[in-house]
Enzyme design. Structure first.
Site, PDB file in Angstrom:
ATOM      1  N   HIS A   1     -14.356   0.482   9.305  1.00  0.00           N
ATOM      2  CA  HIS A   1     -15.347  -0.195  10.150  1.00  0.00           C
ATOM      3  C   HIS A   1     -15.558  -1.655   9.801  1.00  0.00           C
ATOM      4  O   HIS A   1     -16.448  -2.287  10.359  1.00  0.00           O
ATOM      5  CB  HIS A   1     -16.701   0.513  10.058  1.00  0.00           C
ATOM      6  CG  HIS A   1     -16.792   1.759  10.870  1.00  0.00           C
ATOM      7  ND1 HIS A   1     -17.075   1.768  12.208  1.00  0.00           N
ATOM      8  CD2 HIS A   1     -16.627   3.058  10.526  1.00  0.00           C
ATOM      9  CE1 HIS A   1     -17.092   3.008  12.661  1.00  0.00           C
ATOM     10  NE2 HIS A   1     -16.814   3.817  11.652  1.00  0.00           N
TER      11      HIS A   1
ATOM     12  N   LYS B   1     -29.745  -6.521  16.456  1.00  0.00           N
ATOM     13  CA  LYS B   1     -28.741  -5.902  15.579  1.00  0.00           C
ATOM     14  C   LYS B   1     -29.184  -6.160  14.139  1.00  0.00           C
ATOM     15  O   LYS B   1     -30.134  -6.907  13.908  1.00  0.00           O
ATOM     16  CB  LYS B   1     -27.343  -6.468  15.827  1.00  0.00           C
ATOM     17  CG  LYS B   1     -27.257  -7.976  15.918  1.00  0.00           C
ATOM     18  CD  LYS B   1     -25.860  -8.453  16.302  1.00  0.00           C
ATOM     19  CE  LYS B   1     -25.578  -8.286  17.769  1.00  0.00           C
ATOM     20  NZ  LYS B   1     -24.403  -7.530  18.084  1.00  0.00           N
ATOM     21  N   ARG B   2     -28.495  -5.549  13.183  1.00  0.00           N
ATOM     22  CA  ARG B   2     -28.797  -5.832  11.778  1.00  0.00           C
ATOM     23  C   ARG B   2     -28.809  -7.336  11.556  1.00  0.00           C
ATOM     24  O   ARG B   2     -27.979  -8.053  12.110  1.00  0.00           O
ATOM     25  CB  ARG B   2     -27.721  -5.226  10.868  1.00  0.00           C
ATOM     26  CG  ARG B   2     -27.980  -3.827  10.412  1.00  0.00           C
ATOM     27  CD  ARG B   2     -26.959  -3.379   9.385  1.00  0.00           C
ATOM     28  NE  ARG B   2     -25.595  -3.669   9.782  1.00  0.00           N
ATOM     29  CZ  ARG B   2     -24.714  -4.293   9.003  1.00  0.00           C
ATOM     30  NH1 ARG B   2     -25.053  -4.716   7.804  1.00  0.00           N
ATOM     31  NH2 ARG B   2     -23.478  -4.502   9.418  1.00  0.00           N
TER      32      ARG B   2
ATOM     33  N   LYS C   1     -23.388 -12.085  11.676  1.00  0.00           N
ATOM     34  CA  LYS C   1     -23.806 -11.825  13.064  1.00  0.00           C
ATOM     35  C   LYS C   1     -24.501 -13.044  13.672  1.00  0.00           C
ATOM     36  O   LYS C   1     -24.748 -13.088  14.868  1.00  0.00           O
ATOM     37  CB  LYS C   1     -24.719 -10.596  13.117  1.00  0.00           C
ATOM     38  CG  LYS C   1     -23.978  -9.293  12.744  1.00  0.00           C
ATOM     39  CD  LYS C   1     -24.906  -8.083  12.774  1.00  0.00           C
ATOM     40  CE  LYS C   1     -24.257  -6.818  12.237  1.00  0.00           C
ATOM     41  NZ  LYS C   1     -23.367  -6.153  13.195  1.00  0.00           N
TER      42      LYS C   1
ATOM     43  N   THR D   1     -21.252  -2.123  19.221  1.00  0.00           N
ATOM     44  CA  THR D   1     -21.447  -1.193  20.339  1.00  0.00           C
ATOM     45  C   THR D   1     -22.660  -1.597  21.171  1.00  0.00           C
ATOM     46  O   THR D   1     -22.772  -1.181  22.317  1.00  0.00           O
ATOM     47  CB  THR D   1     -21.629   0.268  19.867  1.00  0.00           C
ATOM     48  OG1 THR D   1     -22.643   0.321  18.869  1.00  0.00           O
ATOM     49  CG2 THR D   1     -20.331   0.827  19.307  1.00  0.00           C
TER      50      THR D   1
ATOM     51  N   LYS E   1     -23.554  -1.482  25.370  1.00  0.00           N
ATOM     52  CA  LYS E   1     -24.793  -0.974  25.983  1.00  0.00           C
ATOM     53  C   LYS E   1     -25.382  -2.007  26.937  1.00  0.00           C
ATOM     54  O   LYS E   1     -25.837  -1.673  28.041  1.00  0.00           O
ATOM     55  CB  LYS E   1     -25.807  -0.605  24.889  1.00  0.00           C
ATOM     56  CG  LYS E   1     -25.399   0.604  24.074  1.00  0.00           C
ATOM     57  CD  LYS E   1     -26.126   0.665  22.737  1.00  0.00           C
ATOM     58  CE  LYS E   1     -25.392   1.620  21.797  1.00  0.00           C
ATOM     59  NZ  LYS E   1     -25.771   1.447  20.392  1.00  0.00           N
TER      60      LYS E   1
END
Length: 844
Positions: free
Chosen positions: A382, A575-576, A581, A686, A690
């Site tokens: 991952h 998100k985290r 990110k 992911t 969505k």
């Protein structure tokens, strides 16, 4: 006892005498369902009698739904046992389940019946649903993916099971204060979970520490040490409109009564009397306990081994029971009946544990045990982030798992011998390929290497990610085993992430496609393309989006106290919180936008696109820079939202305690979503799927699944910016050599923070991480500065596009229409066929 529905003025209801309390476990009519709910309220009580508030109604309703699930569950178990197909066992440290009630009644197709039943009992379904706490069994995308996969396994009628741990407190509940993020223990199990069923007959011993005993015949046995018991709790996972209901088996760690020292207790030594009980409880207390200390490392390793050992003992016992009923059998048949999938490196210890169980308990020789293990186990990678590729201290592993270290050393020794004899050209690469890194300063076991060497298949989770694995991270292994590596692009379940969380849009999709089959065949969404220019559809689409925006605005006001304009562009990044990110890029862009708005005249402001920028996500408790980013977002919000000159054109909101249930509200209400990680860093993502599925447009880099999303929905419907993955190493090198020239807008945004306009907090360390050319915590490793100008240009294109609402609605429709590929049903069908070799096993 004559009971009537009546309010006592505090929204507390007593149970109605008009609805008889009768056990009707398989009720289908609303009146019968109401009776069954009433029955559970009275005869499966968890609260004092005479009260039937929303909370009591939730537990009674959940137990009513569970009645049907248990019947389907038992039938599924029995069917699998009788047919005896090959089965998949999915091992994951995380399952981010979300609420189960809406999902269960939706998959069973009883939404309306349950809503009517609760009406008869004086309650609204929506209010009852709100009483359920999210199961705190996961952290982010990895855990949510595992939950989507279970939903698809059940829906596709596959013989498959999930295995995880029953964390008491999970990750943490996030509270936002003036100091930023505060972590408090999650209380999801404070009362109890109505979904789980404890299996008192499924208990396995799990050993830690001890030593290895060598018998006279040369066989080895792991003995002594500390033994805790793994007790199974099963959670039912129903498929959509199918009888198949599979299991998520969660292990809890317990000590036995005989491990409680009564003599010591009576002598006043209360803590030492219950020492093993206390240590057992620690194992499943918290997801990812801090591992900065030696004891933290020991606990994390214990968790991982506990999951692997209990699960494999269970799998082996089940295999032996089925086989003994069929007569004679051989261990070589094990891989034709069992597939084990490792979700990332956390369950890597399944490899040496399966070897140990086969050799030490079942008497197999090395070669036979190795053949069985390597044909059974497959590994999903991952991440390409070096810090996320687990490496465990050899000393810690020898201490806790001495027998497993012997096995890992032997696997490594044989792997090295194989390379030297058959691939001598790779001799120079051995130091990075071998499993044991024997660096005298810090000897470690490389878990990803162990997985690659020991698995029959290794897969990445998006095409770009899998390509990077093959060309960079695992390139040397590819030259040995070219067919071992595959791609399985992640997916999401269309049930939870569109059908149930966005009923307004779902109805419109069903109406225009003239079928609801898209819920199990998401490719049918492509049929919306032909209507993308239809003004009637665009109007209906816009009204569904507005209904969701209003609902989201009410929620934001409730949890943050900030009032947001439903006519502004809802721009969301959830998100985290992690530097790769790049929430920092987003907030720097917002700061620059705020500064420019301040400099405009009132007339100029009227020509801008109004925005509400929302953030959500948890920063790991010990990740200092991530927590500084959370603090900065909140400090910026406090200034912007209270600035009367600007706050009708811009709001910045941090939504606390982001979880699945919050996502189910945010995603349908979103119009633009930011997926802006440094290219080559996000394996897949992911949440991007969505958002796209719900008609939200994406601003993003060519990273992870963004690449495939952009291909599917059309380049013109995606706001692209930033460096490409293959450019990143060169750009980092140029940065190190002092060749980076920052964009003036980037410098302006940083300077604005330094000016103190957002308060007196010391943001120097955060800003320094973006500066300098190299060095620890400096040098802008994630290229925020490089991508800032193209990011701001892409945001300007967003502003322009949003002014043309007709065009925006068309882009939104095309976004949903192109999302068919990103169903977890497609992903799981590929795993089943190309990795697990399992087929449908539907209950007749």
């Amino acid at each position: 006892m004559a009971l009537t529905v009546e309010s006592n003025g505090k929204n507390a209801y007593t149970i109605s005498a008009k609805v008889p309390a009768v056990a009707i476990p398989l009720a289908e009519e609303p009146s019968e369902i109401a009776s069954n709910i009433n029955y559970h309220a009275q005869f499966s009580p968890h609260f004092s009698p005479f009260k039937f508030e929303s909370e009591q109604a939730f537990y009674a309703t959940a137990e009513s739904v569970r009645d049907r699930l248990i019947k389907q569950w038992n039938e599924t178990y029995l069917h699998f046992h009788n047919v005896n197909p090959k089965q998949t066992y999915y091992l994951s440290m995380e399952y981010l389940q979300g609420r189960a009630l809406t999902n269960a009644v939706g998959n069973l197709n009883f939404q309306d019946a349950y809503a009517d039943a609760l009406n008869k009992l004086g309650h609204k379904f929506e209010e009852v649903v709100e009483q359920e706490k999210d199961a705190a069994l996961g952290n982010g995308g990895l855990g949510r993916l595992a939950s989507c996969f279970l939903d698809s396994m059940a829906t596709l009628n596959l013989p498959a099971w999930g295995y995880g741990l029953r964390y008491k407190y999970g990750l943490f509940k996030q509270r936002i204060t003036r100091e930023g993020q505060e972590e408090i223990a999650e209380d999801w199990l404070e009362k109890f979970s109505p979904w789980e069923v404890v299996r008192h007959d499924v208990v396995f011993p799990v050993r830690f520490f001890g030593h290895v005993e060598v018998n006279p015949n040369g066989s080895r046995k792991w003995v002594d040490g500390e033994i805790v018991q793994a007790l199974a709790y099963d959670v039912p996972i129903p498929g959509y409109k199918t009888k198949n209901t599979i299991s998520l088996r969660l292990w809890e760690a317990k000590a036995c009564a005989e491990d409680f020292n009564l003599f010591e207790f009576n002598d006043g030594q209360y803590e030492s009397a219950a020492q093993l009980h206390s240590r057992a409880q620690q194992i499943c207390a918290v997801l990812y306990p801090g591992d900065a200390t030696e004891s933290g490392k020991l606990l994390r390793l214990k968790q991982q081994f506990f999951l692997c050992s209990a699960s494999l003992q269970d799998i082996i016992l089940r295999f032996k029971e089925r086989k003994s009923e069929k007569g004679s059998w051989k261990w070589s048949e094990f891989p034709s009946k069992v597939a084990v999938q490792l979700n990332d490196t956390h369950p890597t210890l399944a490899i040496p544990e399966l070897m140990r169980l086969l050799m030490d308990d079942e008497g197999l020789g090395w070669d036979e045990a190795w053949d069985v293990t390597t044909r059974t186990i497959a590994y999903t990678n991952h991440t390409v982030l070096p810090e996320a590729l687990e490496k465990w201290s050899q000393a810690v592993m020898w201490k806790i798992l001495p027998r497993h270290m012997e096995i890992i050393e032997e696997i490594d020794k044989r792997f090295i011998a194989m390379i030297r004899s058959s691939q001598p050209d790779l001799e120079s690469k051995l130091s990075s390929m071998q499993i044991m890194d024997n660096n005298p300063q810090k000897p470690v076991v490389r878990m990803a290497n162990l997985c690659v060497v020991s698995s029959h298949t290794v897969n990445g989770v998006a095409q770009l990610h899998s390509d990077i694995l093959k060309s960079e991270l695992f390139a040397d292994y590819v030259s040995i085993w070219p067919t071992k590596f595959q791609n399985k692009t992640n997916g999401i379940t269309p049930r939870r992430w569109l059908r149930f969380c966005n009923p307004e849009l779902s109805k419109i999709i069903t109406k225009w496609l003239k079928t609801d089959q898209w819920v199990i065949n998401l490719d049918l969404l492509v049929g919306l393309r032909q209507f993308a220019d239809n003004e009637v559809l665009q109007t209906e689409w816009a009204s569904a989006k507005m209904a969701n925006k209003r609902r989201l605005a009410r929620y934001v006001l409730q949890v943050t106290g900030v009032s947001i304009d439903v006519n502004s562009l809802f721009d969301i990044q959830v998100k985290r919180i992690h530097e790769y990110k790049r929430q920092l890029l987003n907030i720097l862009g917002a700061i620059y936008r705020y500064k420019k708005l301040k400099e405009m005249s009132p007339e100029e402001r009227k020509n801008t696109t109004c925005r509400t920028i929302m953030f959500g996500g948890k920063a790991f408790a010990t990740y200092t820079n991530a927590k500084r980013i959370v603090k900065l977002v909140n400090d910026v919000g406090a200034v912007v939202n209270n600035d009367p000159e600007v706050n009708s054109y811009l709001k910045v909101v941090f939504i606390p305690n982001y979880n699945v249930s919050v996502a189910e509200m945010l995603i349908p209400g979103s119009e633009l979503s930011q997926h802006i990680s440094t290219a080559g860093m996000e394996a897949s993502g992911t949440s991007n799927m969505k958002f796209s599925l719900n008609g939200c447009l994406i601003i993003g880099t060519l990273d992870g699944a963004n690449v495939e999303i952009r291909e599917e929905i059309g380049e013109e419907n995606f706001f692209l910016f930033g460096a490409k993955a293959d450019e990143v190493p060169r750009l980092r090198k140029e940065r190190e050599n002092g060749l980076f020239k920052p964009d003036p807008r980037f410098e302006e945004a940083k300077e604005y923070i330094r000016s103190g306009v957002f308060g007196s907090y010391d943001y120097k360390p955060l800003l320094e991480s973006l500066e300098g050319n190299s060095g620890y915590g400096r040098g802008d490793y994630f290229l925020v500065g490089h991508d800032f100008p193209t990011y701001m240009d892409a945001q300007a294109r967003v502003d322009e596009a949003y002014k043309n609402r007709k065009k925006w609605q068309k882009m939104s429709i095309l976004s949903t229409a192109g999302s068919g590929k990103f169903s977890s049903d497609r992903t799981i069908a590929q795993y089943a066929k190309e990795i697990w070799n399992i087929g449908e096993c539907r209950i007749p």
